[in-house]
Design an enzyme around this catalytic site. Structure first.
Site, PDB file in Angstrom:
ATOM      1  N   GLN A  34       0.864  -1.187   0.000  1.00 41.70           N
ATOM      2  CA  GLN A  34       0.000   0.000   0.000  1.00 41.70           C
ATOM      3  C   GLN A  34       0.896   1.232   0.000  1.00 41.70           C
ATOM      4  O   GLN A  34       1.584   1.487   0.988  1.00 41.70           O
ATOM      5  CB  GLN A  34      -0.874  -0.036   1.260  1.00 41.70           C
ATOM      6  CG  GLN A  34      -1.746   1.182   1.448  1.00 41.70           C
ATOM      7  CD  GLN A  34      -2.406   1.197   2.822  1.00 41.70           C
ATOM      8  OE1 GLN A  34      -1.951   0.537   3.753  1.00 41.70           O
ATOM      9  NE2 GLN A  34      -3.489   1.941   2.948  1.00 41.70           N
ATOM     10  N   GLY A  35       0.901   1.984  -1.085  1.00 44.06           N
ATOM     11  CA  GLY A  35       1.789   3.134  -1.202  1.00 44.06           C
ATOM     12  C   GLY A  35       1.069   4.443  -0.975  1.00 44.06           C
ATOM     13  O   GLY A  35       0.778   5.178  -1.921  1.00 44.06           O
ATOM     14  N   TYR A  36       0.773   4.732   0.275  1.00 48.54           N
ATOM     15  CA  TYR A  36       0.086   5.976   0.626  1.00 48.54           C
ATOM     16  C   TYR A  36       1.059   6.973   1.258  1.00 48.54           C
ATOM     17  O   TYR A  36       1.314   8.030   0.731  1.00 48.54           O
ATOM     18  CB  TYR A  36      -1.040   5.696   1.638  1.00 48.54           C
ATOM     19  CG  TYR A  36      -2.323   5.130   1.073  1.00 48.54           C
ATOM     20  CD1 TYR A  36      -2.374   4.512  -0.161  1.00 48.54           C
ATOM     21  CD2 TYR A  36      -3.502   5.213   1.810  1.00 48.54           C
ATOM     22  CE1 TYR A  36      -3.568   3.983  -0.648  1.00 48.54           C
ATOM     23  CE2 TYR A  36      -4.699   4.697   1.331  1.00 48.54           C
ATOM     24  CZ  TYR A  36      -4.725   4.076   0.099  1.00 48.54           C
ATOM     25  OH  TYR A  36      -5.895   3.568  -0.359  1.00 48.54           O
ATOM     26  N   SER A  37       1.608   6.582   2.428  1.00 45.93           N
ATOM     27  CA  SER A  37       2.357   7.539   3.250  1.00 45.93           C
ATOM     28  C   SER A  37       3.661   7.968   2.592  1.00 45.93           C
ATOM     29  O   SER A  37       4.287   7.210   1.863  1.00 45.93           O
ATOM     30  CB  SER A  37       2.689   6.919   4.607  1.00 45.93           C
ATOM     31  OG  SER A  37       1.523   6.452   5.214  1.00 45.93           O
TER      32      SER A  37
ATOM     33  N   GLU B  37      -9.716  -0.730   5.721  1.00 46.21           N
ATOM     34  CA  GLU B  37      -8.597  -0.858   6.651  1.00 46.21           C
ATOM     35  C   GLU B  37      -9.048  -0.567   8.077  1.00 46.21           C
ATOM     36  O   GLU B  37      -8.751  -1.302   9.009  1.00 46.21           O
ATOM     37  CB  GLU B  37      -7.474   0.099   6.236  1.00 46.21           C
ATOM     38  CG  GLU B  37      -6.264   0.034   7.152  1.00 46.21           C
ATOM     39  CD  GLU B  37      -5.093   0.890   6.687  1.00 46.21           C
ATOM     40  OE1 GLU B  37      -5.266   1.683   5.743  1.00 46.21           O
ATOM     41  OE2 GLU B  37      -4.015   0.747   7.285  1.00 46.21           O
TER      42      GLU B  37
ATOM     43  N   SER C 128      -4.060   7.706  13.289  1.00 45.19           N
ATOM     44  CA  SER C 128      -3.516   7.612  14.650  1.00 45.19           C
ATOM     45  C   SER C 128      -4.615   7.827  15.699  1.00 45.19           C
ATOM     46  O   SER C 128      -5.710   8.312  15.395  1.00 45.19           O
ATOM     47  CB  SER C 128      -2.425   8.658  14.845  1.00 45.19           C
ATOM     48  OG  SER C 128      -3.020   9.946  14.886  1.00 45.19           O
TER      49      SER C 128
HETATM   50  C1  LIG Z   1       3.193  -0.606  11.562  1.00 45.89           C
HETATM   51  C2  LIG Z   1       2.868   0.386  10.517  1.00 45.89           C
HETATM   52  C3  LIG Z   1       2.594  -0.036   9.225  1.00 45.89           C
HETATM   53  C4  LIG Z   1       2.308   0.884   8.228  1.00 45.89           C
HETATM   54  N1  LIG Z   1       2.085   0.435   6.969  1.00 45.89           N
HETATM   55  C5  LIG Z   1       1.864   1.342   5.988  1.00 45.89           C
HETATM   56  C6  LIG Z   1       1.697   0.911   4.642  1.00 45.89           C
HETATM   57  O1  LIG Z   1       1.762  -0.289   4.343  1.00 45.89           O
HETATM   58  N2  LIG Z   1       1.483   1.838   3.697  1.00 45.89           N
HETATM   59  C7  LIG Z   1       1.404   3.171   3.989  1.00 45.89           C
HETATM   60  O2  LIG Z   1       1.181   3.968   3.089  1.00 45.89           O
HETATM   61  N3  LIG Z   1       1.579   3.620   5.248  1.00 45.89           N
HETATM   62  C8  LIG Z   1       1.809   2.732   6.243  1.00 45.89           C
HETATM   63  N4  LIG Z   1       2.008   3.179   7.534  1.00 45.89           N
HETATM   64  C9  LIG Z   1       2.026   4.619   7.771  1.00 45.89           C
HETATM   65  C10 LIG Z   1       0.867   5.164   8.589  1.00 45.89           C
HETATM   66  O3  LIG Z   1      -0.271   5.266   7.793  1.00 45.89           O
HETATM   67  C11 LIG Z   1       1.325   6.510   9.149  1.00 45.89           C
HETATM   68  O4  LIG Z   1       2.322   6.239  10.114  1.00 45.89           O
HETATM   69  C12 LIG Z   1       0.214   7.276   9.792  1.00 45.89           C
HETATM   70  O5  LIG Z   1      -0.671   7.746   8.813  1.00 45.89           O
HETATM   71  C13 LIG Z   1       0.731   8.453  10.620  1.00 45.89           C
HETATM   72  O6  LIG Z   1       1.578   9.271   9.861  1.00 45.89           O
HETATM   73  P1  LIG Z   1       3.041   9.653  10.395  1.00 45.89           P
HETATM   74  O7  LIG Z   1       3.708   8.430  10.837  1.00 45.89           O
HETATM   75  O8  LIG Z   1       3.689  10.486   9.351  1.00 45.89           O
HETATM   76  O9  LIG Z   1       2.789  10.525  11.676  1.00 45.89           O
HETATM   77  P2  LIG Z   1       2.411  12.089  11.727  1.00 45.89           P
HETATM   78  O10 LIG Z   1       1.233  12.338  10.879  1.00 45.89           O
HETATM   79  O11 LIG Z   1       3.628  12.913  11.519  1.00 45.89           O
HETATM   80  O12 LIG Z   1       1.945  12.174  13.252  1.00 45.89           O
HETATM   81  C14 LIG Z   1       2.867  12.440  14.323  1.00 45.89           C
HETATM   82  C15 LIG Z   1       2.049  12.717  15.569  1.00 45.89           C
HETATM   83  O13 LIG Z   1       1.203  13.871  15.334  1.00 45.89           O
HETATM   84  C16 LIG Z   1      -0.137  13.554  15.590  1.00 45.89           C
HETATM   85  N5  LIG Z   1      -1.002  14.317  14.685  1.00 45.89           N
HETATM   86  C17 LIG Z   1      -0.916  14.441  13.335  1.00 45.89           C
HETATM   87  N6  LIG Z   1      -1.938  15.195  12.861  1.00 45.89           N
HETATM   88  C18 LIG Z   1      -2.688  15.551  13.935  1.00 45.89           C
HETATM   89  C19 LIG Z   1      -3.884  16.311  14.107  1.00 45.89           C
HETATM   90  N7  LIG Z   1      -4.538  16.870  13.082  1.00 45.89           N
HETATM   91  N8  LIG Z   1      -4.368  16.455  15.355  1.00 45.89           N
HETATM   92  C20 LIG Z   1      -3.735  15.910  16.412  1.00 45.89           C
HETATM   93  N9  LIG Z   1      -2.611  15.179  16.329  1.00 45.89           N
HETATM   94  C21 LIG Z   1      -2.090  15.000  15.084  1.00 45.89           C
HETATM   95  C22 LIG Z   1      -0.240  12.067  15.373  1.00 45.89           C
HETATM   96  O14 LIG Z   1      -1.325  11.512  16.069  1.00 45.89           O
HETATM   97  C23 LIG Z   1       1.078  11.570  15.910  1.00 45.89           C
HETATM   98  O15 LIG Z   1       0.992  11.437  17.315  1.00 45.89           O
HETATM   99  C24 LIG Z   1       2.286   2.268   8.533  1.00 45.89           C
HETATM  100  C25 LIG Z   1       2.556   2.695   9.837  1.00 45.89           C
HETATM  101  C26 LIG Z   1       2.848   1.787  10.815  1.00 45.89           C
HETATM  102  C27 LIG Z   1       3.149   2.295  12.183  1.00 45.89           C
END
Ligand SMILES: Cc1cc2nc3c(=O)[nH]c(=O)nc-3n(C[C@H](O)[C@H](O)[C@H](O)COP(=O)(O)OP(=O)(O)OC[C@H]3O[C@@H](n4cnc5c(N)ncnc54)[C@H](O)[C@@H]3O)c2cc1C
Ligand SMILES: Cc1cc2nc3c(=O)[nH]c(=O)nc-3n(C[C@H](O)[C@H](O)[C@H](O)COP(=O)(O)OP(=O)(O)OC[C@H]3O[C@@H](n4cnc5c(N)ncnc54)[C@H](O)[C@@H]3O)c2cc1C
Lengths: 405, 376
Positions: A127-130, A245, A373
């Site tokens: 899944q290529g989202y993040s 999901e 999250s």
């Molecule tokens: C085990 C695992 C598997 C994953 N697998 C995939 C995958 O296969 N494909 C893919 O595309 N992605 C994947 N991800 C990525 C996942 O979708 C992202 O980690 C997630 O969307 C959070 O983004 P970030 O890590 O950049 O954190 P950030 O968005 O930078 O968040 C950092 C902190 O800020 C907080 N925050 C952010 N915005 C707000 C807001 N508006 N209000 C309050 N707090 C906020 C968050 O809650 C968090 O505590 C995976 C992540 C994990 C941990």
């Protein structure tokens, strides 16, 4: 309140129980997050499709079992497989996210091309989202494509891409309309992982496993017809996938299973010859968690009833990921405390409990972060269920990065 | 398969809510609370007219013969208005005791009166969950001697049902010579607790020891589920008022509801409270539909609602700021209800301990230990 199941479901439940009794020994246990499914997995998957226990509602022409949607039957299956501690088939990005998405919004050709191999476990998807700068704020993603000679030419970077190290394909969000507003400029593409210009670098997680990756894309050429929905509709398509999901994360049955293992552990582990269950403080922690699990279990039944009636479960549905992932994490945390010094052991160390509680405890944090999250879940509940004001929106540059004035 | 409330139950809630907003709003409750009786004749009559006193009384005794879930839903809704009433003792615990332990004559005399709202029964069973020093009742030659603490609905009652040990149940007229009723002033002025002292008091016994003991067990289960339902109703109302206030109150040129820290506090409350509805409904459903599960579900509903209720009570008070701390908003009435419910008929640690025993997770000697202090 009527908790009885119609007669025909009793027979169905019995059939499932009998199947599990006879075939549980065939079920694979290898972790599909780290490797491609092996032959044991593929055989099990084939058997479950044949019985209609997985890919149940995927139409026959796409290799599925072809049953009508039946929420009670689905719930009986999940209940009985989880009670038996047996895998109900491959539950990966392909089977649980891409397949329902293609069935909902894909073209006939896409369904025929991708669904059969995916549900059999032969085609593995990532899944290529993040992206590094697009996590919670997914729509700000920057990976982009221009069109040349009937091809998208893709450049950019994805991150946290689970399974990319062994995946055949990736469903990927790419900005194709640079001049459109941020949610309207994205397209949802289906891309082979072995194209020239794709560089995959594993990322080691806190558990020590490399379950996900960075994916670098340099002038990757993909035919323009490898798109789900229209150009610029990618955000809507991505949300179809996200719906599937989120529905999966935080299911109280996982908590119930863990809880039962924890009860066994507390009855069997002894300190100075006394079972840990006799420690009143630990036992009270256990019972507090049991109360929460019960609340989530009956909340799940309420949601199931809403689904049956075609009603939106509202708040009762929105809180499942938030509460469920936290509850699992707490259960693992209690198991570690119950084990005392032995609770720190890891990587099959002698004396380590087979529950693998430390790995769970850490991996759960990933689940609390990924897929929306904990904080994002609370925003959603506050705004959509409680009607509180939306978060303010800021333009790029409104806040200087790194603190400052 | 339909997990949830029926249309009839939803209508019942609606009609009760209408009554509360028209006949027993907070201003009325404030006045009743000053009397410390936990009872008001006008509110009582209104509730009788709505038929809620008849819910747990079988049809053959003039009642409606409905389910325990119906009664629990009423308790939940009454708590939404912090309504002073003797519903818990008279309409939930007493009918349970009469039905399990009463003989035909006792049932024929009392159940119709309960159904018609013509009696108010105080219930003294708290020693079943642990007796304080000095609280003990004995029966000598048919007369009661000793002391019972924390009697539910004590001040408004005209009749008492009290446990003597774990296997004897006695019915006592409030005007009996030798009986002294003393108010135990508490935080929740919408309900009364009292101390009863008995000096050679005449009584009527209910049931053989086995029946009395079964009745007392059932009464405890019924009371615990009802208290959990009460906390559920009170906590939901606190959250509702908090959301309403937060949308109206402005600071820093914006409604305080727009501050993310408050949004997350409210989301926490909602996410914890919403599953409690299902837990309480299910526990109430087991009472008469799956009785083999009821004792355990009652313990869990009581304990979990105590925890979540306390969290909601504190958090919503905080969101109100200084206003939450004052009497002006009256938020504290629900705060105190939740506090009352947490302690009565077994605090969370106590009922969780019972839950462990019920599941066989602690050895005999521990079970005996708890039974020993519980049966004094
Ligand atoms: C085990 C695992 C598997 C994953 N697998 C995939 C995958 O296969 N494909 C893919 O595309 N992605 C994947 N991800 C990525 C996942 O979708 C992202 O980690 C997630 O969307 C959070 O983004 P970030 O890590 O950049 O954190 P950030 O968005 O930078 O968040 C950092 C902190 O800020 C907080 N925050 C952010 N915005 C707000 C807001 N508006 N209000 C309050 N707090 C906020 C968050 O809650 C968090 O505590 C995976 C992540 C994990 C941990
Ligand atoms: C016991 C007591 C004694 C007091 N004595 C005095 C006294 O002697 N003299 C006097 O002048 N005052 C006194 N006060 C008033 C006290 O200073 C105020 O209650 C306090 O400043 C909070 O203001 P407020 O009550 O209007 O709440 P509000 O400011 O309306 O706050 C309501 C809620 O919104 C939250 N909130 C507000 N702004 C933000 C923000 N920017 N970000 C996140 N959350 C926010 C608050 O934390 C609170 O949860 C007293 C208060 C109490 C409770």
């Amino acid at each position: 309140m009527d908790l009885s199941y119609p007669e025909k479901y009793k027979a169905f439940r019995q059939e499932v129980i009998d199947f599990l009794k006879q075939n549980a020994n065939l079920a694979p246990t290898a972790d599909f997050r780290l490797h491609r499914p092996d032959q044991k997995w593929l055989d099990w998957q084939a058997l479950l499709i044949e019985k209609g226990y997985t890919a149940r509602t995927v139409p026959k022409q796409y290799g599925g079992y072809g049953a009508e949607p039946d929420i009670l039957a689905e719930s009986i299956l999940t209940e009985e497989f989880s009670r038996a501690g047996v895998s109900q088939g491959l539950d990966n990005q392909g089977t649980s996210m891409l397949v329902p998405t293609l069935l909902e919004v894909g073209t006939e050709a896409q369904r025929q091309q991708w669904v059969p191999g995916t549900i059999r476990g032969e085609i593995i998807w990532a899944q290529g989202y993040s992206e590094p700068s697009a996590g919670s704020d997914l729509a700000s993603l920057k990976t982009h494509a221009r069109v040349e000679d009937g091809h998208f030419i893709i450049n950019g970077q994805k991150i946290w891409t689970s399974s990319a190290q062994f995946a055949d394909m990736i469903f990927i969000l790419v900005r194709t309309e640079p001049d459109a507003p941020k949610h309207k400029g994205i397209s949802y593409l289906l891309m082979p992982m072995d194209l020239p210009g794709i560089d995959i670098r594993p990322l080691v997680t806190m558990t020590g496993d490399a379950t996900f990756n960075e994916v670098f894309l340099t002038d990757v050429k993909l035919p323009v017809d490898q798109i789900v929905g229209k150009r610029g509709d990618g955000w809507q398509v991505a949300n179809v996938t996200l719906k599937y999901e989120r529905g999966k994360l935080g299911n109280p049955r996982e908590a119930q299973q863990r809880f039962e293992r924890l009860v066994d552990l507390m009855q069997q582990e002894t300190i100075n010859g006394t079972p840990l269950m006799e420690n009143a403080v630990l036992r009270d922690r256990l019972l507090r968690l049991q109360g929460r699990i019960l609340a989530m279990t009956y909340n799940g039944q309420r949601v199931l009833s809403s689904d049956l009636k075609g009603e939106n479960p509202g708040l009762a549905g929105m809180l499942i990921k938030l509460n469920g992932t936290w509850l699992n994490h707490e259960l693992a945390g209690l198991a570690i405390d119950v084990l005392g010094e032995l609770g720190i052991l890891y990587d099959n160390s002698p004396y380590e409990n087979e529950g693998d509680w430390q790995r769970k405890y850490m991996f759960d944090l990933g689940l609390m972060i990924g897929g929306g999250s904990t904080q994002i879940q609370k925003n959603i509940i506050a705004e959509r269920a409680l009607g509180m004001p939306k978060e303010p929106k800021y333009a790029p540059g409104d806040f200087p990065i790194g603190g400052g004035n | 398969m339909d997990f949830g409330l029926s249309d009839e139950q939803k209508q019942l809630i609606e009609s009760l809510r209408r009554f509360i907003s028209q006949q027993a709003p907070l201003d009325t409750v404030r006045e009743v609370a000053k009397t410390n009786q936990g009872y008001d004749p006008d509110i009582h009559q209104g509730l009788v007219d709505l038929g809620i006193y008849s819910i747990l009384v079988p049809e053959e005794y003039g009642g409606a013969g409905l389910t325990f879930l119906d009664a629990a839903v009423v308790q939940e809704t009454l708590a939404g208005g912090v309504i002073p009433s003797t519903y818990l003792g008279t309409s939930i615990i007493a009918p349970t005791l009469f039905q399990v332990a009463g003989n035909d004559a006792q049932k024929a005399e009392w159940l119709p009166k309960i159904s018609a709202g013509e009696c108010r029964i105080g219930v003294g069973i708290s020693e079943l969950c642990g007796a304080r020093a000095g609280a003990k009742l004995t029966l000598n030659a048919g007369k009661l001697q000793g002391k019972v603490l924390s009697v539910i609905d004590a001040m408004a009652a005209d009749t008492y049902l009290v446990a003597v040990g774990r296997d004897t149940l006695a019915l006592v007229d409030a005007k009996s010579p030798g009986l002294k009723v003393t108010q135990m002033t508490g935080i929740d002025r919408t309900r009364s607790l009292g101390e009863l002292t008995f000096n050679d008091v005449a009584c009527e016994l209910m049931g053989e020891p086995a029946a009395a003991s079964a009745a007392l067990e059932q009464a405890l289960i019924a009371g615990r589920i009802a208290l959990a339902a009460d906390t559920l109703g009170a906590a939901q109302e606190m959250l509702r008022r908090t959301l309403e206030y937060a949308q109206q109150r402005e600071q820093f040129n914006r409604p305080i509801a727009s501050f993310q820290s408050l949004k997350h506090l409210c989301a926490d409350m909602a996410a914890n409270l919403e599953p409690c509805r299902s837990l309480v409904w299910y526990a109430a459903h087991t009472f008469d539909q799956r009785p083999e599960e009821a004792a355990l579900m009652a313990c869990h509903a009581k304990a979990h609602l105590a925890e979540v209720g306390t969290m909601v009570a504190r958090t919503s008070t905080e969101v109100f700021g200084g206003m939450g701390f004052t009497d002006l908003m009256g938020l504290h009435y629900w705060f105190k209800r939740i506090g009352f419910n947490r302690q009565v008929l077994g605090g969370p640690e106590h009922v969780r301990d019972e839950a462990a025993i019920l599941q066989g997770w602690v050895p005999e000697n521990h079970a005996k230990g708890v039974a020993a202090y519980a049966s004094y």
